[in-house]
Write an enzyme that holds these catalytic residues in place. Structure first.
Site, mmCIF file in Angstrom:
data_model
loop_
_atom_site.group_PDB
_atom_site.id
_atom_site.type_symbol
_atom_site.label_atom_id
_atom_site.label_comp_id
_atom_site.label_asym_id
_atom_site.label_seq_id
_atom_site.Cartn_x
_atom_site.Cartn_y
_atom_site.Cartn_z
ATOM 1 C CG HIS A 1 15.912 -17.677 2.895
ATOM 2 N ND1 HIS A 1 16.323 -17.750 4.240
ATOM 3 C CD2 HIS A 1 15.729 -16.617 2.371
ATOM 4 C CE1 HIS A 1 15.891 -16.301 4.782
ATOM 5 N NE2 HIS A 1 15.699 -15.865 3.659
ATOM 6 C CD GLU B 1 17.801 -14.008 -0.461
ATOM 7 O OE1 GLU B 1 16.934 -15.000 -0.536
ATOM 8 O OE2 GLU B 1 17.242 -12.748 -0.099
ATOM 9 C CG HIS B 2 19.828 -13.665 4.770
ATOM 10 N ND1 HIS B 2 19.644 -13.042 5.790
ATOM 11 C CD2 HIS B 2 18.778 -14.055 4.107
ATOM 12 C CE1 HIS B 2 18.351 -12.847 5.812
ATOM 13 N NE2 HIS B 2 17.858 -13.579 4.666
ATOM 14 C CD GLU C 1 14.142 -13.648 6.286
ATOM 15 O OE1 GLU C 1 15.153 -13.558 6.285
ATOM 16 O OE2 GLU C 1 13.496 -14.028 5.318
#
Lengths: 453, 453
Positions: free
Chosen positions: B77, B80-81, B157
């Site tokens: 993840h 992905e950023h 987040e």
């Protein structure tokens, strides 16, 4: 508590017999624990004990089930079995037959953090033990013909210890529910389906990586001198080449637990229900100064035998339990577990036992313990040391377990004074901080028809 | 149910528009799904859809959180950023600005089994999208100055989605209690303490291993032809060198579950209690023939919307729940989860909701479902397809998700007839075999003062 009692043994021995730090007093060289390292990286600890013509030879590898690759559970324990097979120099079972012939004893065990092999023999047989042990460190014959039948043996072992034991099944799933990220959640024996898939390539890779002098600690206790051990070790283990350099043993850590979890097994084979509750908490290797020592004493005061609070309250006074206790797995390379357990008696329910145990914990967390109680617990520890002191095997065990779980000989030496230094306030604090009901994992072993708590 | 509705969409499209297997009928070449592979291993699927001048460009990598190394959770993840940062050819954020300038839309998502990036633009911008996407497949600038601030963004987040959301905290621990050996038990976003420790070396290693044409599937849906996609892809993606050969994606499997487990969070932020219960079971990739299809229909009949048994019983008739449902995560590379959930209404307790839901499951497991009910459920599926059919993005999603979780285009094509073939008996059988109360994991989200079930 078993591990703790054993640990205490060595410390008593070390302080009472060797007393190396008393000023103006020469330590008896024959009784002082010594440590040295061979050129190939093998760490050696010698614990002289001349009371009887016996020697305990223990080889500890710094590898246990928590070092296994994901999906390869059981390989560390599988390997413990394979080590009793043949080498390029000796037939399968020859080493064991030799030990038996000379009237010796031997065994081996695998844990989360280590795998160890030991023989107890007369001193004249030490060199032979070393030669055999050094031989199987590198020369094991790992053919499919050796591996496949032994895998079947292990599958049967798992069948009888786990699949056919409701308590074994429950224990595994309680543990896996407790450790959600760290490999202590994986059973030492391995998951059934993963044992089934272990193969020759896995065994060879594991052997080449972990079975090497620079990943082992040799502990020799008994009627020997450090000089003799060094000479013999150089002639035997000294011939084994150093293995690959291994990275630090960093395992995934547990995330913070935010929930209260339960694991329940209703099984027709259960006649008497039982209950356990566990928490993840610091070990000697991971705790802040004094924490593990306070947890050791907390487990003693809360549930260490018939003088403990839980026993007095649930078994003696209230008569609702047939057994209760607490257990703290203090020696572990990573964060470890603290557990309480109980079994109801007569008409009492498992919920009553749990509630009463929770109340005992809450009482310590709120009010702490008395100075008398603390002093008595420390004394009971000392008494357990005196028993353990008579066991050469117990002493060797403490040194091996400590040195393969992040500790040092200095830690063992200092341990009694660190236990003595624990205050009632520290003990209350660890109870309050760690034994939180809303962040626990409870296991219930129930007959098939029992109402669920 | 969302994933299922979306999946259905593509199938309808594929059968209604292309109907490639109807005898004596030539498929419209412009509307037929085609698949080809570039020399560097990039798999490309083109789904023509000429109803509007729009094209959806989705690049799927066959890597998700379940492929992460132990202790490195969150890296998929995190990556992905990082993919929205700069490359050696383009400044950070430039790709996104370009998409916005031409009125396009873009996004990305990470799951257990895949990571995907997409843009929806006019057909003339397709080449530009491909050029940017191919560029960031290999030329990302991964300096500490890029990585450290993005790690903080992700920690924030996680803070807002998990740490500050009792439902998020509970969900993670329910999941980790459900999957005790397989990495689906690790949250996609990663454990907090592991995200904190992710570093540049981890990012580079992950990028070099997984971000390569031979580990990706490009799905292009919309107003294009396969020929044009091939030409453009060869000019852009075709320039990227093949990455290392990757071993099969074999993750540790779950052991058999023998216990009933619960996970409870009492939290002051909870005003309305809620409940969920989950099981591990086969996915389309792992199930025996017809199993996943039967489970899809079971989740629909049991808890798929306002016509489901659970809704009719608990919300409409008994009035004890404000919401109920069932969810089956059918597309997964490994064994997946089936879940039921509910929230009590008025004076009803969470225990009543659980009991009523259990009763609905028991009723199906014992008596099965009627032919009418099954036919209606299949029909509702078809209806959901018709809605999904209008979504180019939904279609591209189905192809990407299927091809990165062990499925094929042929599977997608055959899926409607496999759903049609499910019998009432099969449905009862999967309910009986898999939705066993004594082998479930229940999660309870409760206010601080709520009595525990």
């Amino acid at each position: 508590m078993a591990a703790i009692a054993v640990m205490s043994g060595a410390i008593m021995f070390s302080t009472a017999v060797a007393a190396p730090s008393a000023p103006g007093q020469e330590a008896d060289a024959k009784s002082t624990v010594s440590r040295f390292v061979l050129d190939n990286g093998l760490e050696i600890v010698v614990i002289p004990d001349h009371r009887a013509p016996i020697v305990t030879h223990m080889l500890w590898y710094k590898v246990g089930s928590a070092d296994e690759a994901p999906g390869k559970s059981g390989i560390a324990h599988f390997f413990e079995h394979l080590m009793f097979k043949g080498t390029t120099n000796h037939a399968p079972g020859e080493f064991s037959r030799r030990v038996a012939e000379i009237g010796g004893q031997e065994n081996a065990f695998t844990s989360y953090d280590y795998t160890a092999y030991f023989q107890q023999v007369t001193p004249d047989a030490l060199e032979t033990m070393m030669a055999y042990e050094a031989d199987r460190m590198r020369n094991l014959v790992l053919t499919e013909a050796v591996i496949a039948p032994e895998r079947d043996v292990i599958l049967e072992e798992r069948g009888s210890r786990v699949e056919n034991e409701p308590g074994g099944l429950l224990g595994e799933e309680v543990n896996a529910t407790l450790y959600q990220n760290h490999p202590y959640g994986v059973p030492v024996i391995g998951w059934m389906h993963e044992i089934e898939a272990l193969n020759r390539a896995d065994a060879i890779a594991f052997y080449e990586r972990y079975y090497a002098p620079n990943n082992a600690v040799l502990v020799v206790a008994g009627d020997v001198t450090a000089e003799r051990v060094r000479t013999l070790a150089e002639q035997t283990y000294g011939m084994v080449a150093r293995g690959p350099a291994l990275p630090p043993r960093l395992r995934p850590r547990e995330p913070e637990q935010n929930t209260r979890r339960t694991v329940t097994l209703n099984d027709p084979r259960v006649s008497q229900p039982s209950f356990r509750k566990a928490w993840v908490m610091p070990s000697y290797a991971t705790g802040a100064s004094g924490e593990a020592e306070a947890l050791d004493l907390l487990s003693e005061i809360l549930g260490g035998g018939v003088r403990s609070r839980a026993y007095e309250a649930l078994v003696v006074e209230q008569g609702i339990a047939s057994s209760v206790g607490a257990y703290y797995q203090s020696d572990a390379l990573d964060d470890t577990s603290f557990e309480i357990y109980g079994r109801p008696r007569g008409g009492a329910t498992i919920a009553e036992v749990e509630k009463a145990l929770d109340a005992e914990i809450a009482r310590i967390a709120e009010e702490g313990v008395s100075e008398d109680e603390l002093a008595a617990a420390k004394k009971r520890y000392v008494r357990s040391l005196i028993f353990a002191r008579d066991s050469q095997r117990g002493m060797a065990h403490i040194y091996g377990a400590t040195l393969t779980t992040g500790g040092t000989i200095e830690d063992i030496k200092k341990w009694p004074e660190r236990i003595e230094a624990v205050t009632a306030e520290q003990l209350r604090d660890v109870a309050r901080r760690y034994l939180v009901p809303d962040r626990s994992v409870a296991g219930y072993l129930l007959p098939i028809e029992e109402a669920r708590p």
